[in-house]
Design a protein around this motif. Structure first.
Motif, PDB file in Angstrom:
ATOM      1  N   LYS A 218     -71.572 -43.931  24.805  1.00 22.96           N
ATOM      2  CA  LYS A 218     -70.515 -44.860  24.438  1.00 22.96           C
ATOM      3  C   LYS A 218     -70.469 -44.995  22.923  1.00 22.96           C
ATOM      4  CE  LYS A 218     -70.735 -47.663  28.667  1.00 22.96           C
ATOM      5  NZ  LYS A 218     -70.924 -49.034  29.212  1.00 22.96           N
ATOM      6  N   GLY A 219     -69.279 -45.280  22.424  1.00 26.43           N
ATOM      7  CA  GLY A 219     -69.121 -45.464  20.993  1.00 26.43           C
ATOM      8  C   GLY A 219     -68.749 -44.166  20.289  1.00 26.43           C
ATOM      9  N   ARG A 220     -68.281 -44.306  19.070  1.00 25.66           N
ATOM     10  CA  ARG A 220     -67.786 -43.161  18.305  1.00 25.66           C
ATOM     11  C   ARG A 220     -68.906 -42.206  17.920  1.00 25.66           C
ATOM     12  NH1 ARG A 220     -66.988 -41.195  13.167  1.00 25.66           N
ATOM     13  NH2 ARG A 220     -64.924 -40.320  12.704  1.00 25.66           N
ATOM     14  N   SER A 221     -68.619 -40.924  18.063  1.00 28.94           N
ATOM     15  CA  SER A 221     -69.470 -39.873  17.533  1.00 28.94           C
ATOM     16  C   SER A 221     -68.563 -38.729  17.114  1.00 28.94           C
ATOM     17  CB  SER A 221     -70.485 -39.386  18.574  1.00 28.94           C
ATOM     18  OG  SER A 221     -69.830 -38.884  19.728  1.00 28.94           O
ATOM     19  N   VAL A 222     -69.050 -37.879  16.235  1.00 27.09           N
ATOM     20  CA  VAL A 222     -68.197 -36.802  15.727  1.00 27.09           C
ATOM     21  C   VAL A 222     -69.006 -35.522  15.572  1.00 27.09           C
ATOM     22  CG1 VAL A 222     -68.533 -37.527  13.312  1.00 27.09           C
ATOM     23  CG2 VAL A 222     -66.557 -36.126  13.922  1.00 27.09           C
ATOM     24  N   VAL A 223     -68.398 -34.424  16.002  1.00 27.99           N
ATOM     25  CA  VAL A 223     -68.984 -33.088  15.871  1.00 27.99           C
ATOM     26  C   VAL A 223     -68.039 -32.248  15.023  1.00 27.99           C
ATOM     27  CG1 VAL A 223     -69.799 -31.028  17.084  1.00 27.99           C
ATOM     28  CG2 VAL A 223     -70.015 -33.290  18.166  1.00 27.99           C
ATOM     29  N   GLY A 224     -68.518 -31.754  13.905  1.00 27.05           N
ATOM     30  CA  GLY A 224     -67.727 -30.880  13.046  1.00 27.05           C
ATOM     31  C   GLY A 224     -68.289 -29.470  13.089  1.00 27.05           C
ATOM     32  N   VAL A 225     -67.410 -28.497  13.265  1.00 29.01           N
ATOM     33  CA  VAL A 225     -67.825 -27.094  13.301  1.00 29.01           C
ATOM     34  C   VAL A 225     -67.136 -26.370  12.154  1.00 29.01           C
ATOM     35  CG1 VAL A 225     -67.864 -24.965  14.649  1.00 29.01           C
ATOM     36  CG2 VAL A 225     -68.140 -27.170  15.796  1.00 29.01           C
ATOM     37  N   LEU A 226     -67.924 -25.696  11.329  1.00 31.80           N
ATOM     38  CA  LEU A 226     -67.384 -25.006  10.167  1.00 31.80           C
ATOM     39  C   LEU A 226     -66.501 -23.841  10.605  1.00 31.80           C
ATOM     40  CD1 LEU A 226     -67.770 -25.526   7.131  1.00 31.80           C
ATOM     41  CD2 LEU A 226     -69.502 -23.723   7.137  1.00 31.80           C
ATOM     42  N   SER A 227     -65.253 -23.885  10.186  1.00 30.72           N
ATOM     43  CA  SER A 227     -64.317 -22.802  10.447  1.00 30.72           C
ATOM     44  C   SER A 227     -63.767 -22.336   9.104  1.00 30.72           C
ATOM     45  CB  SER A 227     -63.205 -23.281  11.392  1.00 30.72           C
ATOM     46  OG  SER A 227     -62.352 -22.212  11.734  1.00 30.72           O
ATOM     47  N   ALA A 228     -62.565 -21.775   9.090  1.00 33.01           N
ATOM     48  CA  ALA A 228     -61.953 -21.313   7.847  1.00 33.01           C
ATOM     49  C   ALA A 228     -60.455 -21.202   8.041  1.00 33.01           C
ATOM     50  CB  ALA A 228     -62.524 -19.965   7.430  1.00 33.01           C
TER      51      ALA A 228
ATOM     52  N   LYS B  95     -63.074 -16.497  13.514  1.00 31.10           N
ATOM     53  CA  LYS B  95     -62.775 -17.900  13.218  1.00 31.10           C
ATOM     54  C   LYS B  95     -61.659 -18.434  14.120  1.00 31.10           C
ATOM     55  CE  LYS B  95     -65.821 -18.863  10.075  1.00 31.10           C
ATOM     56  NZ  LYS B  95     -66.878 -19.861  10.355  1.00 31.10           N
ATOM     57  N   ALA B  96     -60.691 -17.581  14.459  1.00 29.48           N
ATOM     58  CA  ALA B  96     -59.694 -17.994  15.446  1.00 29.48           C
ATOM     59  C   ALA B  96     -60.372 -18.261  16.785  1.00 29.48           C
ATOM     60  CB  ALA B  96     -58.622 -16.914  15.587  1.00 29.48           C
ATOM     61  N   ALA B  97     -61.361 -17.428  17.118  1.00 29.18           N
ATOM     62  CA  ALA B  97     -62.094 -17.612  18.376  1.00 29.18           C
ATOM     63  C   ALA B  97     -62.879 -18.916  18.372  1.00 29.18           C
ATOM     64  CB  ALA B  97     -63.026 -16.429  18.615  1.00 29.18           C
ATOM     65  N   VAL B  98     -63.551 -19.220  17.282  1.00 27.81           N
ATOM     66  CA  VAL B  98     -64.340 -20.459  17.262  1.00 27.81           C
ATOM     67  C   VAL B  98     -63.424 -21.679  17.310  1.00 27.81           C
ATOM     68  CG1 VAL B  98     -64.622 -20.953  14.767  1.00 27.81           C
ATOM     69  CG2 VAL B  98     -66.464 -21.449  16.360  1.00 27.81           C
ATOM     70  N   ASN B  99     -62.220 -21.563  16.744  1.00 32.42           N
ATOM     71  CA  ASN B  99     -61.272 -22.669  16.855  1.00 32.42           C
ATOM     72  C   ASN B  99     -60.918 -22.941  18.307  1.00 32.42           C
ATOM     73  OD1 ASN B  99     -61.223 -22.898  14.077  1.00 32.42           O
ATOM     74  ND2 ASN B  99     -59.259 -21.865  13.825  1.00 32.42           N
ATOM     75  N   GLN B 100     -60.710 -21.884  19.082  1.00 30.30           N
ATOM     76  CA  GLN B 100     -60.408 -22.043  20.496  1.00 30.30           C
ATOM     77  C   GLN B 100     -61.596 -22.656  21.240  1.00 30.30           C
ATOM     78  OE1 GLN B 100     -58.326 -22.589  22.872  1.00 30.30           O
ATOM     79  NE2 GLN B 100     -57.416 -20.567  23.247  1.00 30.30           N
ATOM     80  N   ILE B 101     -62.792 -22.220  20.899  1.00 24.73           N
ATOM     81  CA  ILE B 101     -64.009 -22.757  21.521  1.00 24.73           C
ATOM     82  C   ILE B 101     -64.153 -24.251  21.219  1.00 24.73           C
ATOM     83  CG2 ILE B 101     -66.537 -22.673  21.420  1.00 24.73           C
ATOM     84  CD1 ILE B 101     -66.105 -19.559  20.923  1.00 24.73           C
ATOM     85  N   VAL B 102     -63.914 -24.624  19.968  1.00 24.49           N
ATOM     86  CA  VAL B 102     -63.989 -26.035  19.579  1.00 24.49           C
ATOM     87  C   VAL B 102     -62.954 -26.856  20.347  1.00 24.49           C
ATOM     88  CG1 VAL B 102     -63.543 -27.652  17.673  1.00 24.49           C
ATOM     89  CG2 VAL B 102     -64.986 -25.633  17.304  1.00 24.49           C
ATOM     90  N   HIS B 103     -61.747 -26.340  20.457  1.00 20.99           N
ATOM     91  CA  HIS B 103     -60.688 -27.068  21.162  1.00 20.99           C
ATOM     92  C   HIS B 103     -61.064 -27.282  22.629  1.00 20.99           C
ATOM     93  CE1 HIS B 103     -56.604 -28.567  21.615  1.00 20.99           C
ATOM     94  NE2 HIS B 103     -56.497 -27.854  22.726  1.00 20.99           N
ATOM     95  N   GLY B 104     -61.575 -26.248  23.270  1.00 20.05           N
ATOM     96  CA  GLY B 104     -61.997 -26.387  24.662  1.00 20.05           C
ATOM     97  C   GLY B 104     -63.168 -27.334  24.823  1.00 20.05           C
TER      98      GLY B 104
ATOM     99  N   GLU C 181     -54.085 -31.349   8.877  1.00 19.34           N
ATOM    100  CA  GLU C 181     -54.150 -30.460  10.026  1.00 19.34           C
ATOM    101  C   GLU C 181     -53.666 -29.067   9.635  1.00 19.34           C
ATOM    102  OE1 GLU C 181     -53.380 -30.732  14.824  1.00 19.34           O
ATOM    103  OE2 GLU C 181     -52.431 -32.174  13.468  1.00 19.34           O
ATOM    104  N   ILE C 182     -54.378 -28.054  10.143  1.00 19.76           N
ATOM    105  CA  ILE C 182     -54.038 -26.651   9.855  1.00 19.76           C
ATOM    106  C   ILE C 182     -53.430 -26.062  11.129  1.00 19.76           C
ATOM    107  CG2 ILE C 182     -54.980 -24.386   9.228  1.00 19.76           C
ATOM    108  CD1 ILE C 182     -57.284 -25.848   7.841  1.00 19.76           C
ATOM    109  N   PRO C 183     -52.355 -25.273  11.006  1.00 18.15           N
ATOM    110  CA  PRO C 183     -51.760 -24.674  12.214  1.00 18.15           C
ATOM    111  C   PRO C 183     -52.706 -23.675  12.856  1.00 18.15           C
ATOM    112  CG  PRO C 183     -50.794 -23.721  10.235  1.00 18.15           C
ATOM    113  CD  PRO C 183     -51.640 -24.872   9.780  1.00 18.15           C
ATOM    114  N   TRP C 184     -52.611 -23.559  14.166  1.00 14.56           N
ATOM    115  CA  TRP C 184     -53.456 -22.602  14.868  1.00 14.56           C
ATOM    116  C   TRP C 184     -53.046 -21.171  14.523  1.00 14.56           C
ATOM    117  CZ3 TRP C 184     -57.528 -24.915  16.367  1.00 14.56           C
ATOM    118  CH2 TRP C 184     -57.505 -26.189  16.929  1.00 14.56           C
TER     119      TRP C 184
END
Length: 219
Positions: free
Chosen positions: A110-120, A140-149, A216-219
């Motif tokens: 419970k409560g706010r938490s944040v996970v940041g993954v280095l992309s480009a 990097k496009a692949a890791v963006n998809q992984i992060v989104h999922g 925000e950066i476009p996919w």
């Protein structure tokens, strides 16, 4: 005290993130290949080292990545090498996926938490107007998809958790030493910017792709 975990803590950006988070009042746990033997391309290594952590962590930052492993980014399709591309994907996409598989249990229920993954930014398909750098861009496009999922999956049980892909800008590290044509910021400046973004994101923005200013950066 707030708790933070930085994975890739021995790299230029990772080490700066450790220092910046500490100045912001976090107790920081840092993991790296050189310091802890964490090999993100080895599933057994990820499971063993991540499995030894207890948490919960308010902030988790994944700062692993490679530009071209042992070579240079391709300028043309004819330069693509299958083995080299596989190594880049192993570090930039598969490694973060294995790390994210271990992350949910390390976040508070419970409560706010944040996970940041280095992309480009070069991982953005919509922003690609130059071509080239096939392995790096695609990984990097692949890791963006992984992060989104991962954001969708983690959000089902932890609705206040935020998971995001982050572009740090061009940072003056060993990683970018061979590319003098870009305006660069210091690792400490990049870490300060990224921490500002992490602290400012809301649960409604989970799964997004953002730059160092929170745009925000476009996919």
């Amino acid at each position: 005290m707030k708790q933070a975990l930085v994975i890739g803590a021995s790299g230029g950006i990772g080490a700066a993130m450790v220092a910046e988070l500490e100045t912001r009042g976090y107790a920081v746990t840092g993991l790296s290949r050189s310091g802890d033997g964490l090999d993100v391309t080895d599933g057994a290594s990820v499971t063993r080292i991540m499995g030894a952590l207890d948490g919960p962590f308010d902030v988790i930052f994944v700062a692993v990545g490679t530009l071209a492993v042992d070579g240079a980014p391709e300028k043309a399709l004819r330069q693509v090498d299958a083995a080299q591309m596989a190594r880049v994907f192993a570090v930039n996409a598969i490694g973060p996926a294995m790390l994210l598989a271990q992350v949910e249990r390390l976040l508070p229920r419970k409560g706010r938490s944040v996970v940041g993954v280095l992309s480009a930014r070069v991982g953005s398909i919509g922003d690609n107007r130059m071509g080239g750098w096939y392995s790096y861009r695609a990984s990097k496009a692949a890791v963006n998809q992984i992060v989104h999922g991962a954001a969708i999956e983690i959000g089902r049980k932890r609705p206040d958790a935020i998971v995001a892909a982050l572009h740090p800008g061009t940072v003056a590290t060993e990683f970018t030493a061979g590319y003098p044509g870009h305006d660069k910021v210091t690792p400490r400046e990049a870490a300060s910017n990224l921490c500002d973004v992490l602290e400012g994101l809301t649960p409604e923005q989970t799964g997004g792709f953002f730059d160092y200013a929170g745009r925000e950066i476009p996919w």
